[in-house]
Structure formats: C-alpha cells, structure tokens
Design an enzyme around this catalytic site. Structure first.
Site, PDB file in Angstrom:
ATOM      1  N   CYS A   1      21.795 -22.749  22.058  1.00  0.00           N
ATOM      2  CA  CYS A   1      22.821 -23.781  21.918  1.00  0.00           C
ATOM      3  C   CYS A   1      22.193 -24.968  21.180  1.00  0.00           C
ATOM      4  CB  CYS A   1      23.325 -24.201  23.300  1.00  0.00           C
ATOM      5  SG  CYS A   1      24.495 -25.570  23.212  1.00  0.00           S
TER       6      CYS A   1
ATOM      7  N   SER B   1       4.432  -7.069   4.850  1.00  0.00           N
ATOM      8  CA  SER B   1       4.139  -7.111   3.408  1.00  0.00           C
ATOM      9  C   SER B   1       3.273  -8.293   3.027  1.00  0.00           C
ATOM     10  CB  SER B   1       5.450  -7.161   2.616  1.00  0.00           C
ATOM     11  OG  SER B   1       6.135  -8.361   2.924  1.00  0.00           O
TER      12      SER B   1
ATOM     13  N   ASN C   1      -0.896  -0.225   7.319  1.00  0.00           N
ATOM     14  CA  ASN C   1       0.404  -0.382   6.651  1.00  0.00           C
ATOM     15  C   ASN C   1       0.716   0.882   5.859  1.00  0.00           C
ATOM     16  OD1 ASN C   1       2.612  -2.098   6.284  1.00  0.00           O
ATOM     17  ND2 ASN C   1       1.878  -2.882   4.337  1.00  0.00           N
ATOM     18  N   LEU C   2       1.960   0.979   5.431  1.00  0.00           N
ATOM     19  CA  LEU C   2       2.334   2.142   4.617  1.00  0.00           C
ATOM     20  C   LEU C   2       1.636   2.087   3.266  1.00  0.00           C
ATOM     21  CD1 LEU C   2       4.175   4.634   4.732  1.00  0.00           C
ATOM     22  CD2 LEU C   2       5.962   3.263   3.653  1.00  0.00           C
ATOM     23  N   GLU C   3       1.501   0.885   2.746  1.00  0.00           N
ATOM     24  CA  GLU C   3       0.873   0.685   1.433  1.00  0.00           C
ATOM     25  C   GLU C   3       0.175  -0.669   1.443  1.00  0.00           C
ATOM     26  OE1 GLU C   3       4.924  -1.153  -0.556  1.00  0.00           O
ATOM     27  OE2 GLU C   3       4.526   1.001  -0.706  1.00  0.00           O
TER      28      GLU C   3
ATOM     29  N   ASP D   1      13.515  -7.732  16.814  1.00  0.00           N
ATOM     30  CA  ASP D   1      13.994  -6.673  17.717  1.00  0.00           C
ATOM     31  C   ASP D   1      13.198  -6.718  19.030  1.00  0.00           C
ATOM     32  OD1 ASP D   1      11.639  -4.840  17.707  1.00  0.00           O
ATOM     33  OD2 ASP D   1      12.095  -4.592  15.580  1.00  0.00           O
TER      34      ASP D   1
ATOM     35  N   HIS E   1       9.289 -15.266  15.063  1.00  0.00           N
ATOM     36  CA  HIS E   1      10.524 -15.506  14.292  1.00  0.00           C
ATOM     37  C   HIS E   1      11.776 -15.363  15.162  1.00  0.00           C
ATOM     38  CE1 HIS E   1       8.283 -14.595  10.240  1.00  0.00           C
ATOM     39  NE2 HIS E   1       8.031 -15.794  10.713  1.00  0.00           N
TER      40      HIS E   1
ATOM     41  N   ALA F   1       3.354   4.074  10.290  1.00  0.00           N
ATOM     42  CA  ALA F   1       2.851   3.423  11.514  1.00  0.00           C
ATOM     43  C   ALA F   1       2.745   4.394  12.685  1.00  0.00           C
ATOM     44  CB  ALA F   1       3.763   2.244  11.873  1.00  0.00           C
TER      45      ALA F   1
ATOM     46  N   GLY G   1       2.246  -3.249   9.406  1.00  0.00           N
ATOM     47  CA  GLY G   1       3.631  -3.130   8.922  1.00  0.00           C
ATOM     48  C   GLY G   1       4.241  -4.409   8.401  1.00  0.00           C
TER      49      GLY G   1
HETATM   50  C1  BJW Z   1       5.630   0.479   6.881  1.00  0.00           C
HETATM   51  C2  BJW Z   1       6.494   1.500   7.145  1.00  0.00           C
HETATM   52  C3  BJW Z   1       6.101   2.422   8.021  1.00  0.00           C
HETATM   53  C4  BJW Z   1       7.478   0.227   5.620  1.00  0.00           C
HETATM   54  N1  BJW Z   1       4.879   2.282   8.597  1.00  0.00           N
HETATM   55  N2  BJW Z   1       4.452   0.270   7.375  1.00  0.00           N
HETATM   56  C5  BJW Z   1       7.749 -21.962  -1.264  1.00  0.00           C
HETATM   57  C6  BJW Z   1       9.046 -22.445  -1.209  1.00  0.00           C
HETATM   58  C7  BJW Z   1       9.734 -22.542   0.002  1.00  0.00           C
HETATM   59  C8  BJW Z   1       9.157 -22.182   1.198  1.00  0.00           C
HETATM   60  C9  BJW Z   1       7.866 -21.690   1.120  1.00  0.00           C
HETATM   61  C10 BJW Z   1       7.164 -21.603  -0.085  1.00  0.00           C
HETATM   62  N3  BJW Z   1       5.931 -21.100   0.160  1.00  0.00           N
HETATM   63  C11 BJW Z   1       5.829 -20.839   1.461  1.00  0.00           C
HETATM   64  C12 BJW Z   1       6.986 -21.216   2.065  1.00  0.00           C
HETATM   65  C13 BJW Z   1       7.276 -21.100   3.511  1.00  0.00           C
HETATM   66  C14 BJW Z   1       8.210 -19.936   3.818  1.00  0.00           C
HETATM   67  C15 BJW Z   1       7.734 -18.700   3.067  1.00  0.00           C
HETATM   68  O1  BJW Z   1       6.799 -18.032   3.451  1.00  0.00           O
HETATM   69  N4  BJW Z   1       8.388 -18.356   1.987  1.00  0.00           N
HETATM   70  C16 BJW Z   1       7.921 -17.232   1.170  1.00  0.00           C
HETATM   71  C17 BJW Z   1       9.060 -16.296   0.882  1.00  0.00           C
HETATM   72  C18 BJW Z   1       7.233 -17.774  -0.049  1.00  0.00           C
HETATM   73  N5  BJW Z   1       8.113 -19.784   5.250  1.00  0.00           N
HETATM   74  C19 BJW Z   1       8.919 -20.426   6.077  1.00  0.00           C
HETATM   75  O2  BJW Z   1       9.846 -21.097   5.693  1.00  0.00           O
HETATM   76  C20 BJW Z   1       8.589 -20.293   7.537  1.00  0.00           C
HETATM   77  N6  BJW Z   1       8.471 -21.573   8.132  1.00  0.00           N
HETATM   78  C21 BJW Z   1       7.474 -22.436   7.786  1.00  0.00           C
HETATM   79  O3  BJW Z   1       6.655 -22.162   6.911  1.00  0.00           O
HETATM   80  O4  BJW Z   1       7.450 -23.594   8.512  1.00  0.00           O
HETATM   81  C22 BJW Z   1       6.405 -24.576   8.181  1.00  0.00           C
HETATM   82  C23 BJW Z   1       5.054 -24.236   8.794  1.00  0.00           C
HETATM   83  C24 BJW Z   1       3.891 -24.283   8.048  1.00  0.00           C
HETATM   84  C25 BJW Z   1       2.655 -24.005   8.625  1.00  0.00           C
HETATM   85  C26 BJW Z   1       2.577 -23.687   9.951  1.00  0.00           C
HETATM   86  C27 BJW Z   1       3.733 -23.649  10.699  1.00  0.00           C
HETATM   87  C28 BJW Z   1       4.963 -23.904  10.111  1.00  0.00           C
HETATM   88  C29 BJW Z   1       9.690 -19.539   8.279  1.00  0.00           C
HETATM   89  C30 BJW Z   1       9.782 -18.120   7.848  1.00  0.00           C
HETATM   90  C31 BJW Z   1      10.964 -17.454   8.533  1.00  0.00           C
HETATM   91  C32 BJW Z   1      11.098 -15.986   8.126  1.00  0.00           C
HETATM   92  N7  BJW Z   1      12.314 -15.479   8.635  1.00  0.00           N
HETATM   93  C33 BJW Z   1      12.618 -14.073   8.422  1.00  0.00           C
HETATM   94  C34 BJW Z   1      14.024 -13.818   8.968  1.00  0.00           C
HETATM   95  C35 BJW Z   1      13.995 -13.862  10.511  1.00  0.00           C
HETATM   96  C36 BJW Z   1      15.300 -13.527  11.109  1.00  0.00           C
HETATM   97  C37 BJW Z   1      15.838 -12.181  10.670  1.00  0.00           C
HETATM   98  O5  BJW Z   1      15.203 -11.130  10.900  1.00  0.00           O
HETATM   99  O6  BJW Z   1      16.927 -12.176  10.100  1.00  0.00           O
HETATM  100  O7  BJW Z   1      11.658 -13.252   9.080  1.00  0.00           O
HETATM  101  S1  BJW Z   1      12.478 -13.552   6.707  1.00  0.00           S
HETATM  102  C38 BJW Z   1      11.852 -11.953   7.068  1.00  0.00           C
HETATM  103  O8  BJW Z   1      10.515 -11.836   6.522  1.00  0.00           O
HETATM  104  C39 BJW Z   1      11.707 -11.890   8.592  1.00  0.00           C
HETATM  105  C40 BJW Z   1      10.377 -11.218   8.739  1.00  0.00           C
HETATM  106  O9  BJW Z   1       9.838 -11.467  10.015  1.00  0.00           O
HETATM  107  C41 BJW Z   1       9.578 -11.781   7.605  1.00  0.00           C
HETATM  108  C42 BJW Z   1       8.384 -10.943   7.226  1.00  0.00           C
HETATM  109  O10 BJW Z   1       8.767  -9.694   6.721  1.00  0.00           O
HETATM  110  P1  BJW Z   1       7.892  -8.406   7.020  1.00  0.00           P
HETATM  111  O11 BJW Z   1       7.887  -8.113   8.452  1.00  0.00           O
HETATM  112  O12 BJW Z   1       6.575  -8.544   6.371  1.00  0.00           O
HETATM  113  O13 BJW Z   1       8.778  -7.259   6.314  1.00  0.00           O
HETATM  114  P2  BJW Z   1       8.737  -6.754   4.802  1.00  0.00           P
HETATM  115  O14 BJW Z   1       9.976  -5.986   4.574  1.00  0.00           O
HETATM  116  O15 BJW Z   1       8.425  -7.832   3.876  1.00  0.00           O
HETATM  117  O16 BJW Z   1       7.482  -5.749   4.786  1.00  0.00           O
HETATM  118  C43 BJW Z   1       7.506  -4.525   5.496  1.00  0.00           C
HETATM  119  C44 BJW Z   1       6.166  -3.827   5.309  1.00  0.00           C
HETATM  120  O17 BJW Z   1       6.159  -2.652   6.099  1.00  0.00           O
HETATM  121  C45 BJW Z   1       5.913  -3.375   3.854  1.00  0.00           C
HETATM  122  O18 BJW Z   1       4.588  -3.713   3.467  1.00  0.00           O
HETATM  123  C46 BJW Z   1       6.056  -1.849   3.913  1.00  0.00           C
HETATM  124  O19 BJW Z   1       5.175  -1.163   3.021  1.00  0.00           O
HETATM  125  C47 BJW Z   1       5.678  -1.571   5.339  1.00  0.00           C
HETATM  126  N8  BJW Z   1       6.274  -0.358   5.885  1.00  0.00           N
HETATM  127  N9  BJW Z   1       7.654   1.325   6.351  1.00  0.00           N
HETATM  128  C48 BJW Z   1       4.092   1.212   8.264  1.00  0.00           C
HETATM  129  N10 BJW Z   1       6.856   3.477   8.365  1.00  0.00           N
END
Ligand code: BJW
Length: 238
Positions: free
Chosen positions: A118, A179, A204-206, A95, A110, A222, A177
């Site tokens: 493109c 996980s 973080n929230l938790e 966002d 991300h 947050a 914020g």
């Molecule tokens: C509050 C609150 C409030 C709630 N106040 N807090 C095994 C197999 C296959 C792949 C892998 C593997 N192990 C590792 C990998 C790599 C993979 C990965 O990590 N997979 C895991 C699932 C295991 N990663 C990748 O593929 C990445 N690329 C990569 O690694 O390339 C190679 C490389 C290596 C080394 C260096 C460089 C490169 C790419 C990852 C792409 C992630 N894409 C997404 C979608 C983006 C587009 C979209 O938005 O649609 O990104 S997935 C999604 O998760 C999004 C987010 O940015 C990302 C993180 O999520 P986030 O922000 O943490 O959200 P939540 O919901 O998980 O947590 C929210 C938190 O807020 C919670 O804790 C709540 O408690 C809290 N909260 N309300 C404060 N009011």
C-alpha cells in the site's frame, strides 16, 4: 570445522526450466513488452491498469500447477541445510520457487510477485489474487493505493545493507542464471573479486555480461550444473 560463508545470487535463468520466462533471452519478457510501459514508477503513474494487468498475468502464470521448483532450486535449499557455515541466497527473482523448494535464508532484492504494497500506509499483503486500481488496502482501507511489491527501474532494491554485509564476509560468491545486465546485482562480483581468499563462480546457460570477471565458470542448464556443483561443494571436492 567452519567452512566459508557463501552468498548465492540467482536470476531468471534458474526458473526458466520451471516454466517461467527470463527477461533478455530471445523469447524473454522484454521481447514482448516494453520496460518503459510496465517496469518503471512512471509507467505505473501513467497507466496503472496496464501495469496491474501485466503483473496479474504473471501471478496467474506463477500459480499454474505446472510451475514448480526444479532441481536447481532444490539443490540450493539442500546447500543451505547442509553447509557447515552461513549461506545467504539473494534472488533477483520475484517468484516464490526458492522458498517452495525449502530455502529460508533468502533475500528477494527485486520484491515478490505474490505481495502487494500500500503506497498510503506501507502495509504488505500476500496473495490478494487479481489486483485492480479500485482494490482497498486490508490495513488502512484506502482504496486505489495498492501497487505490486516489486522493484522497478530507478527504485532502490530491497535489503541492500544485509546483502553488502554478507558480501563483505563471504568466502565464496556464486552467480546463477543471470545475464549481468542489471545493477546493483551485476556489480556484486566486483565487490568480492579482489578480496584474498574469496572465490567467484558463475553457473549459467551461457557467458554473462561480466563472465570474464569470475574465476570459475560452468555453462549448461541450471537443472544440471547447479545440482552437480552443489554436490561437489558438499562433498568437499571444491
Ligand atoms: C539460464 C537458463 C537455464 C536462461 N539455466 N541459465 C543507466 C540509466 C538508467 C539506470 C541505470 C543506468 N545504469 C545503471 C542503472 C541502474 C538500473 C540498471 O541496472 N539499468 C540497466 C538496464 C543499465 N538499475 C536500477 O534501476 C535498480 N535500482 C538502482 O540501481 O537503484 C540505485 C542503487 C544503486 C546502488 C546501490 C543500490 C541502489 C533497480 C533494478 C530493478 C530491476 N527490476 C526488474 C523487474 C522486477 C520486477 C519484475 O520481474 O517485473 O528485475 S528488471 C529484470 O531484470 C528483473 C530481473 O530481476 C532483472 C535481472 O534479470 P536477470 O535475472 O539477469 O534475467 P535475464 O533475462 O537478463 O538473464 C537470464 C539469464 O539466464 C541469461 O544469461 C540466460 O543465458 C540464462 N538462462 N535459461 C541457466 N535453463
């Protein structure tokens, strides 16, 4: 006097109170759609219409006038403006609430929801509205080659050199914020935790997946804990 450089990492939790869904909370996006259907390059290859629909709907959500930067976004913008040292904000969020709040030294690792890329010529376009599989690139005019400018699983996040350089020089790392489920972002704290003189803080929230790794932790919404932490930092109380 120069103060330590700061790297702030934010995740979906910071935008939750602005009305945007997180991913892994009980009511989060991944409870409604499968990652394999919308957030991998293979999903886009298999069914681009479905993937465009998913991101078009999220663009409409972001443009809703009720979705505005909140007190946590604004506190981070104030930190950048007033801190007498470097502040780099690294967000996993696609966002635009940080920039709308006034943050400028910002990396969208991300990608950005309002941009399209493109795959033919690499040009980025901002805010084309609804994206369809037929739409043509405004630069090379090729039709049907636009994709959301977001980083899907298996793809390389953006500006990693800039991020690791900032991590290598920072004296304070603050994670907000997120996980701690998705790498490489979830590993940033490990990059800095053993460096003498570098503090690590989770807001973080938790507790996140990697919570115990952080030296200092504060839990709550947050919009409450981020402004409080930032004002203490600016007052020299932390
Ligand atoms: C509050 C609150 C409030 C709630 N106040 N807090 C095994 C197999 C296959 C792949 C892998 C593997 N192990 C590792 C990998 C790599 C993979 C990965 O990590 N997979 C895991 C699932 C295991 N990663 C990748 O593929 C990445 N690329 C990569 O690694 O390339 C190679 C490389 C290596 C080394 C260096 C460089 C490169 C790419 C990852 C792409 C992630 N894409 C997404 C979608 C983006 C587009 C979209 O938005 O649609 O990104 S997935 C999604 O998760 C999004 C987010 O940015 C990302 C993180 O999520 P986030 O922000 O943490 O959200 P939540 O919901 O998980 O947590 C929210 C938190 O807020 C919670 O804790 C709540 O408690 C809290 N909260 N309300 C404060 N009011």
């Amino acid at each position: 006097m120069a103060r330590p450089s700061i790297v702030v990492l934010t995740g979906a939790g910071i935008s939750k109170e602005s009305g945007l869904d997180t991913f892994r909370d009980k009511d989060g996006l991944w409870s409604k759609v499968r990652i394999e259907d919308v957030a991998t390059p293979e999903a886009f290859e298999r069914d681009p219409v479905r993937v465009h629909d998913f991101y078009n709907a999220r663009r409409r959500g972001l443009r809703n006038s009720n979705v505005q930067p909140n007190a946590a976004h604004r506190a981070l913008a104030e930190l950048e403006q007033r801190w007498p040292g470097e502040v780099l904000l690294v967000t996993q969020n696609i966002d635009d609430l940080h920039e709308r709040a006034g943050s400028r030294n910002l990396v969208h690792m991300h990608g950005e929801l309002l941009k399209t890329r493109c795959v033919h010529c690499g040009a980025l376009d901002a805010d084309l509205g609804e994206i369809s599989v037929e739409l043509a690139c405004t630069s090379c005019r090729e039709a049907g080659r636009l994709r959301p400018h977001v980083v899907w699983f298996g793809e390389m996040p953006l500006e990693m050199d800039r991020i690791y350089e900032a991590l290598a020089g920072c004296g304070l790392f603050i994670s907000i914020g997120t996980s701690g489920n998705v790498y490489p972002a979830a590993g940033f704290v490990q990059e800095v935790r053993y460096r003498p003189g570098t503090r690590t803080v989770e807001l973080n929230l938790e507790p996140s997946e990697g919570a115990t790794v952080f030296e200092e932790r504060h839990y709550g919404p947050a919009t409450e804990i981020v402004p409080t932490y930032v004002s203490q930092l600016l007052a020299g109380a932390r």
